[in-house]
Design an enzyme around this catalytic site. Structure first.
Site, PDB file in Angstrom:
ATOM      1  N   GLU A 193      25.257   6.808  24.146  1.00 35.61           N
ATOM      2  CA  GLU A 193      25.039   8.102  23.507  1.00 35.61           C
ATOM      3  C   GLU A 193      24.292   9.039  24.452  1.00 35.61           C
ATOM      4  O   GLU A 193      23.268   8.679  25.014  1.00 35.61           O
ATOM      5  CB  GLU A 193      24.205   7.921  22.223  1.00 35.61           C
ATOM      6  CG  GLU A 193      24.897   7.097  21.151  1.00 35.61           C
ATOM      7  CD  GLU A 193      26.076   7.826  20.505  1.00 35.61           C
ATOM      8  OE1 GLU A 193      26.240   9.044  20.743  1.00 35.61           O
ATOM      9  OE2 GLU A 193      26.821   7.152  19.755  1.00 35.61           O
TER      10      GLU A 193
ATOM     11  N   CYS B 133      20.713   5.534  13.280  1.00 39.22           N
ATOM     12  CA  CYS B 133      20.802   5.367  14.735  1.00 39.22           C
ATOM     13  C   CYS B 133      20.326   6.625  15.450  1.00 39.22           C
ATOM     14  O   CYS B 133      19.530   6.555  16.386  1.00 39.22           O
ATOM     15  CB  CYS B 133      22.233   5.017  15.146  1.00 39.22           C
ATOM     16  SG  CYS B 133      22.685   3.345  14.624  1.00 39.22           S
TER      17      CYS B 133
ATOM     18  N   ARG C 196      25.128   9.748   4.438  1.00 39.34           N
ATOM     19  CA  ARG C 196      26.257   9.621   3.511  1.00 39.34           C
ATOM     20  C   ARG C 196      26.005   8.496   2.524  1.00 39.34           C
ATOM     21  O   ARG C 196      26.470   8.498   1.397  1.00 39.34           O
ATOM     22  CB  ARG C 196      27.498   9.312   4.373  1.00 39.34           C
ATOM     23  CG  ARG C 196      28.849   9.536   3.785  1.00 39.34           C
ATOM     24  CD  ARG C 196      29.948   9.283   4.835  1.00 39.34           C
ATOM     25  NE  ARG C 196      29.636   8.225   5.784  1.00 39.34           N
ATOM     26  CZ  ARG C 196      29.795   6.923   5.572  1.00 39.34           C
ATOM     27  NH1 ARG C 196      30.270   6.494   4.440  1.00 39.34           N
ATOM     28  NH2 ARG C 196      29.476   6.041   6.502  1.00 39.34           N
TER      29      ARG C 196
ATOM     30  N   HIS D 133      26.377   2.710  20.926  1.00 39.56           N
ATOM     31  CA  HIS D 133      27.078   2.352  19.696  1.00 39.56           C
ATOM     32  C   HIS D 133      28.234   1.414  20.038  1.00 39.56           C
ATOM     33  O   HIS D 133      28.925   1.613  21.044  1.00 39.56           O
ATOM     34  CB  HIS D 133      27.638   3.600  18.998  1.00 39.56           C
ATOM     35  CG  HIS D 133      26.765   4.121  17.901  1.00 39.56           C
ATOM     36  ND1 HIS D 133      26.293   5.418  17.862  1.00 39.56           N
ATOM     37  CD2 HIS D 133      26.287   3.505  16.772  1.00 39.56           C
ATOM     38  CE1 HIS D 133      25.551   5.573  16.765  1.00 39.56           C
ATOM     39  NE2 HIS D 133      25.539   4.442  16.083  1.00 39.56           N
TER      40      HIS D 133
HETATM   41  N1  PCA Z   1      24.518   1.867  12.675  1.00 37.50           N
HETATM   42  C1  PCA Z   1      24.004   2.942  11.870  1.00 37.50           C
HETATM   43  C2  PCA Z   1      22.588   2.537  11.542  1.00 37.50           C
HETATM   44  C3  PCA Z   1      22.484   1.085  11.866  1.00 37.50           C
HETATM   45  C4  PCA Z   1      23.676   0.789  12.647  1.00 37.50           C
HETATM   46  O1  PCA Z   1      23.924  -0.286  13.199  1.00 37.50           O
HETATM   47  C5  PCA Z   1      24.147   4.315  12.504  1.00 37.50           C
HETATM   48  O2  PCA Z   1      25.084   4.506  13.299  1.00 37.50           O
HETATM   49  O3  PCA Z   1      23.362   5.210  12.228  1.00 37.50           O
END
Ligand code: PCA
Length: 196
Positions: free
Chosen positions: A79, A142, A89, A164
């Site tokens: 990211e 996240c 959501r 991610h």
């Molecule tokens: N993904 C979520 C929160 C925890 C995770 O593993 C997110 O993308 O915000």
């Protein structure tokens, strides 16, 4: 040797696994120049970052890398930026569901990750796996975690970043993209290898 604090989240949204922790918990003790500390953090607004920062205060890592699940993505995605916006959501694991709120009131709109996201995405691709930079970590836990982390350590010396990862095959509904666990582990290892 340098020290990397690397985190994965617990399952959320009614799921029973989170590929981020499944992968992070299986990473080796050392990757390249880095000694790794692996930590599971809760999918809870604020508390996730607090858990990371408490561990970091004890361990004094050189780099903190948080890993999270992004269901529906077809690549492992470093990211580039976190934004000062929380809008959920679904409820987090403590029942919080902020809508259109600041992560930290009065703080900058966005903060850039301080790890080499281009090199990381390229390293994942060079390992034979889909890797690309993402320009949004969303507005759920996240993003909240990355934003708070970057805000706590503006610039150097402690660098902060987020990756991610896709769903595991068993989580993906028919036709949705996913990635086997061993590939996620390989991709994370490749990204750690170019932290510098
Ligand atoms: N993904 C979520 C929160 C925890 C995770 O593993 C997110 O993308 O915000």
């Amino acid at each position: 040797m340098k020290h990397l604090l690397i985190t994965g989240f617990d399952p959320f949204g009614g799921e029973t696994v989170n590929p981020s922790w499944e992968a992070v918990s299986r990473l080796p003790d050392t990757v390249g120049d880095y000694r790794l500390t692996r930590l599971q953090i809760p999918t809870v607004f604020g508390l996730a970052a607090e858990t990371v920062l408490t561990a970091a205060a004890q361990d004094a890592p050189d780099v903190i890398l948080c890993v999270g699940q992004a269901g529906g993505r077809d690549a492992v995605t470093p990211e580039r930026i976190a934004i000062n916006m929380a809008s959920a959501r679904i409820p987090d694991n403590a029942g919080n569901q902020p809508v259109e709120t600041s992560v930290i009131p009065g703080a900058p709109d966005g903060m850039f990750s301080t790890v080499p996201v281009c090199a990381m995405a390229e390293a994942i691709t060079a390992a034979g796996l889909p890797g690309k930079i993402s320009n949004t970590a969303g507005t759920f836990v996240c993003n909240d975690t990355l934003y708070r982390l970057l805000h706590h350590y503006p610039g150097t010396p402690v660098r902060g970043g987020f990756i991610h990862v896709p769903w595991l095959p068993e989580q993906a509904t028919e036709g949705a993209p996913s990635m086997p666990l061993h590939d996620i582990i390989t991709a994370l290892t490749a990204a750690i290898g170019v932290l510098g």
